[in-house]
Design a protein around this motif. Structure first.
Motif, PDB file in Angstrom:
ATOM      1  N   ASP A  47      19.030  14.198   8.485  1.00 32.17           N
ATOM      2  CA  ASP A  47      18.670  13.536   9.915  1.00 32.17           C
ATOM      3  C   ASP A  47      17.318  12.480   9.998  1.00 32.17           C
ATOM      4  O   ASP A  47      17.398  11.917  11.619  1.00 32.17           O
ATOM      5  CB  ASP A  47      18.305  14.862  11.092  1.00 32.17           C
ATOM      6  N   LYS A  48      16.346  11.917   9.085  1.00 28.79           N
ATOM      7  CA  LYS A  48      16.269  11.233   9.706  1.00 28.79           C
ATOM      8  C   LYS A  48      15.435   9.884   8.441  1.00 28.79           C
ATOM      9  O   LYS A  48      15.310   9.101   8.028  1.00 28.79           O
ATOM     10  CB  LYS A  48      14.224  11.711   9.825  1.00 28.79           C
ATOM     11  N   SER A  49      16.829  10.381   7.567  1.00 26.06           N
ATOM     12  CA  SER A  49      16.844   8.897   6.421  1.00 26.06           C
ATOM     13  C   SER A  49      17.065   7.358   7.574  1.00 26.06           C
ATOM     14  O   SER A  49      16.649   6.643   7.209  1.00 26.06           O
ATOM     15  CB  SER A  49      17.864   9.402   5.523  1.00 26.06           C
ATOM     16  N   GLY A  50      17.901   7.389   8.254  1.00 23.82           N
ATOM     17  CA  GLY A  50      18.736   6.160   8.847  1.00 23.82           C
ATOM     18  C   GLY A  50      17.538   5.321  10.097  1.00 23.82           C
ATOM     19  O   GLY A  50      16.889   4.612   9.883  1.00 23.82           O
ATOM     20  N   GLU A  51      16.387   6.608  10.026  1.00 23.96           N
ATOM     21  CA  GLU A  51      15.249   5.916  10.909  1.00 23.96           C
ATOM     22  C   GLU A  51      14.737   5.029  10.429  1.00 23.96           C
ATOM     23  O   GLU A  51      13.784   4.239  11.057  1.00 23.96           O
ATOM     24  CB  GLU A  51      14.101   7.204  11.839  1.00 23.96           C
ATOM     25  N   PHE A  52      14.751   5.253   9.117  1.00 23.99           N
ATOM     26  CA  PHE A  52      13.475   4.841   8.068  1.00 23.99           C
ATOM     27  C   PHE A  52      14.283   3.767   7.276  1.00 23.99           C
ATOM     28  O   PHE A  52      13.748   2.611   6.826  1.00 23.99           O
ATOM     29  CB  PHE A  52      12.779   5.984   7.159  1.00 23.99           C
ATOM     30  N   ILE A 110       9.783  10.471   2.364  1.00 29.96           N
ATOM     31  CA  ILE A 110      11.345   9.324   2.309  1.00 29.96           C
ATOM     32  C   ILE A 110      10.725   8.393   1.786  1.00 29.96           C
ATOM     33  O   ILE A 110       9.900   7.870   1.977  1.00 29.96           O
ATOM     34  CB  ILE A 110      11.846   9.432   3.990  1.00 29.96           C
ATOM     35  N   ASP A 111      10.853   7.562   1.462  1.00 29.14           N
ATOM     36  CA  ASP A 111      10.347   5.938   0.592  1.00 29.14           C
ATOM     37  C   ASP A 111      11.018   4.664   1.241  1.00 29.14           C
ATOM     38  O   ASP A 111      12.716   5.174   1.473  1.00 29.14           O
ATOM     39  CB  ASP A 111      10.467   6.156  -0.544  1.00 29.14           C
ATOM     40  N   HIS A 112      10.904   3.852   0.786  1.00 31.31           N
ATOM     41  CA  HIS A 112      11.100   2.757   1.425  1.00 31.31           C
ATOM     42  C   HIS A 112      11.779   3.154   2.509  1.00 31.31           C
ATOM     43  O   HIS A 112      12.696   2.222   3.262  1.00 31.31           O
ATOM     44  CB  HIS A 112      12.834   2.409   0.008  1.00 31.31           C
ATOM     45  N   CYS A 113      10.549   2.736   3.142  1.00 28.87           N
ATOM     46  CA  CYS A 113      10.811   3.432   4.848  1.00 28.87           C
ATOM     47  C   CYS A 113      10.389   1.132   5.390  1.00 28.87           C
ATOM     48  O   CYS A 113       9.823   1.339   4.714  1.00 28.87           O
ATOM     49  CB  CYS A 113       9.642   3.969   5.523  1.00 28.87           C
ATOM     50  N   TRP A 173       1.104  -1.588  -0.122  1.00 27.86           N
ATOM     51  CA  TRP A 173      -0.095   0.371   0.131  1.00 27.86           C
ATOM     52  C   TRP A 173       1.072   0.818   0.342  1.00 27.86           C
ATOM     53  O   TRP A 173       0.573   2.210  -0.840  1.00 27.86           O
ATOM     54  CB  TRP A 173      -0.914  -0.278   1.438  1.00 27.86           C
ATOM     55  N   SER A 174       1.642   2.005   0.766  1.00 25.30           N
ATOM     56  CA  SER A 174       2.424   2.481   0.740  1.00 25.30           C
ATOM     57  C   SER A 174       4.020   1.937   1.331  1.00 25.30           C
ATOM     58  O   SER A 174       3.980   1.499   2.895  1.00 25.30           O
ATOM     59  CB  SER A 174       1.844   3.620   1.767  1.00 25.30           C
ATOM     60  N   ASP A 175       5.462   2.739   1.585  1.00 23.15           N
ATOM     61  CA  ASP A 175       6.818   2.399   1.924  1.00 23.15           C
ATOM     62  C   ASP A 175       7.086   3.982   1.839  1.00 23.15           C
ATOM     63  O   ASP A 175       8.090   4.433   2.401  1.00 23.15           O
ATOM     64  CB  ASP A 175       7.147   1.123   1.543  1.00 23.15           C
ATOM     65  N   ARG A 176       6.119   5.026   2.538  1.00 26.69           N
ATOM     66  CA  ARG A 176       6.756   5.846   2.413  1.00 26.69           C
ATOM     67  C   ARG A 176       6.205   6.958   3.438  1.00 26.69           C
ATOM     68  O   ARG A 176       5.014   6.618   4.191  1.00 26.69           O
ATOM     69  CB  ARG A 176       5.823   7.267   1.475  1.00 26.69           C
ATOM     70  N   ALA A 177       6.738   8.002   4.065  1.00 25.69           N
ATOM     71  CA  ALA A 177       6.690   8.538   4.999  1.00 25.69           C
ATOM     72  C   ALA A 177       7.034   9.820   4.479  1.00 25.69           C
ATOM     73  O   ALA A 177       7.809  10.601   3.643  1.00 25.69           O
ATOM     74  CB  ALA A 177       8.200   8.510   6.058  1.00 25.69           C
TER      75      ALA A 177
END
Ligand SMILES: Cc1cc2nc3c(=O)[nH]c(=O)nc-3n(C[C@H](O)[C@H](O)[C@H](O)COP(=O)(O)OP(=O)(O)OC[C@H]3O[C@@H](n4cnc5c(N)ncnc54)[C@H](O)[C@@H]3O)c2cc1C
Length: 508
Positions: free
Chosen positions: A393-398, A94-97, A76-80
């Protein structure tokens, strides 16, 4: 009369249920004691089930069921999305979360799955109700325990308020943050708490989803200067979760609808279904066990939820501990195997806490900027800078597959110097994973003609270690543990007997 069982599990949250399932997977009986009659549908804390946890669910034959119960299909989604409000201006995404995009990818046998924690717990409860090896007793609670040379006696209160005693060879404390078991064995949490308040709300708002201009996303982060937080859908109907940040409990309790409207950015109609204030904690038990009692999940470690690792780390604990307890109880490993649970799992929890703390250092309040909610010109002027900060700063979280899939037990006394990682995954054919070939015990994978296969099977038989041989060319000879981690490959020294004895915890 005192009842006697092999393993008593205190706490039937996701981790306690997983301990019982792993022990059952290895053929050993347990009883789970849990105060809650029903799972907490309106307290959906974890929503991210990691790719690794899904692989472990696949190992128990549950991955499809978990996906079937998830209201948001994995595709359905892998986006934030990062926005000024659910109905506001999009800043970036950010995709591919969370490994949600791993379907068919060689790196994992399963992609992650967004599913609320109570739905996962319900799948685990339903599975247990069909298992002859696990009894789940709801409405019961453990109040104390005493340990002696031969076992553990737990003092429990039954649903009628009567005191009872249950005798077990081993006891697992999966009774969460306020663990009675942790206190009883004299272990202590060490660490700190983040004093910033968080306020969770579950609400229903018919038609809200149709008004969202950003498309499907598993998280909508609201970088609003006065209403920072995040939202997401609990189902594809009208139910949503949200977390308001930096919001004192009193303010949330006084006006939860106002909080929802602040995050949404419009005076929408909404029915508040539940509220749940909490603070993030960074705590690790100073030890994970006594002689016969072991801590797992939140009872052993508490980490901030940013990145979605808390329950997933607990499922890793459950599998690591479960196969080892079963091995000892079935007589194919010595008691000296058991301390390796702490050696292997405590460093993973420490690393996870450190990563979650890094994620927590920059959240929606830190990323927001007053100009984002100003005029179009002000928004345009600041948007690129905020978007850059989000990606930096947030890429690593996802995107944390290094932590989720690549953690290793290298350095553990059970594995060779170069081993300890999860067996590298690949697909054998459509939908057919290399992992599907592995046995519940140890597996020896390698070319059919390898000269060490015979000595390995002989040594396994001598020690009654369950060893499943998978003959496949193109692999180095590899000894794989029940938890899919590599114990040894033929690039490392050791005779088959030495390797198997080390992997099952015999003293050197
Ligand atoms: C807002 C939020 C979001 C989160 N998101 C994520 C996420 O996306 N991914 C993730 O992995 N984690 C997430 N977490 C963390 C996750 O919720 C916990 O790590 C998880 O619940 C731990 O499971 P557990 O079984 O160890 O403990 P718990 O879920 O706390 O279960 C402990 C159980 O023990 C029972 N119990 C208590 N006392 C006793 C007793 N005396 N005797 C017997 N039983 C007892 C309780 O009733 C309970 O059922 C989040 C947490 C929060 C707060």
């Amino acid at each position: 009369m005192t009842e006697a069982i092999p393993v008593l599990v205190a706490g039937g949250g996701p981790v306690g249920l997983a301990v019982a399932l792993e022990i059952a997977h290895q053929g050993i009986r347990s009883v789970v004691i849990e105060p809650r009659e029903e799972v907490s549908w309106l307290r959906p804390r974890a929503k991210t089930t990691s790719a690794r946890t899904m692989e472990l669910f696949r190992r128990w034959g549950l991955a499809e069921q978990v996906r079937a119960r998830a209201a948001l299909p994995v595709g359905w989604s892998d986006r934030a999305v990062f926005t000024t409000g659910l109905l506001g201006r999009e800043i970036t995404h950010i995709d591919h979360c969370f490994g949600l995009d791993l379907t068919g990818d060689h790196r994992a046998a399963e992609p992650g799955q967004q599913i609320p924690q109570p739905a996962v717990e319900q799948v685990l409860r339903d599975t247990i109700s069909g298992s002859p090896l696990v009894t789940l007793r709801t409405g019961w609670r453990v109040v104390d325990l005493t340990e002696d040379e031969h076992g553990v006696t737990a003092a429990v209160i039954d649903p009628h308020g009567q005191a009872q005693r249950i005798r077990a060879e081993f006891l697992v404390g999966a009774d969460g943050a306020t663990s009675t078991v942790r206190a009883a064995i004299g272990a202590r949490y060490e660490g700190s708490a983040d004093e910033r308040p968080n306020y969770n709300i579950v609400f229903r708002s018919p038609g809200l989803a149709d008004r969202v201009p950003h498309g499907p996303a598993v998280h909508y982060w609201v970088l609003h200067p006065t209403h920072p937080g995040m939202l997401g859908r609990l189902d594809l109907a009208d139910t949503w979760w949200c977390i308001a940040q930096n919001l004192p409990q009193q303010a949330g309790d006084a006006d939860p609808l106002g909080v929802v409207r602040g995050l949404v950015g419009a005076d929408i109609p909404a029915e508040i279904l539940a509220t749940d204030p909490w603070k993030a904690k960074l705590l690790l038990a100073d030890r994970y066990h006594s002689d016969r009692v072991f801590l797992a999940g939140d009872a052993a470690h508490l980490n901030p939820p940013w990145g979605g690792h808390g329950f997933n780390t607990g499922i890793g604990d459950a599998v690591n501990l479960g196969w080892k307890l079963a091995a000892v109880l079935r007589g194919w490993a010595p008691r000296s195997l058991l301390p390796s649970y702490q050696d292997e799992r405590r460093p993973i929890a420490a690393r996870t806490i450190a990563e979650a703390a890094r994620n927590m250092s920059i959240l929606a309040p830190e990323l927001s900027d007053a100009r984002l909610t100003g005029t179009d010109a002000e928004f345009a002027a600041v948007r690129a800078r905020v978007a850059e900060a989000v990606h930096r700063d947030k890429s690593g979280e996802f995107h944390s597959l290094d932590l989720v899939l690549d953690y290793t037990y290298q350095g553990s006394p059970l594995v060779g110097a170069r081993s300890g990682a999860r067996l590298p995954h690949h697909w054998l054919g459509p939908g057919e994973s290399l992992y599907d070939l592995l046995g519940p015990g140890f597996t020896l994978l390698g070319p059919a003609q390898h000269p060490l296969i015979g000595p390995f099977t002989d040594a396994a038989a001598e020690h009654r270690i369950p060893l499943h041989v998978v003959a496949r060319s193109g692999h180095r000879l590899t000894l794989i543990r029940p938890d899919q981690h590599v114990a040894w490959t033929d690039t490392e020294p050791g005779t088959p007997r030495e390797v198997l004895r080390r992997a099952t915890g015999y003293p050197r």
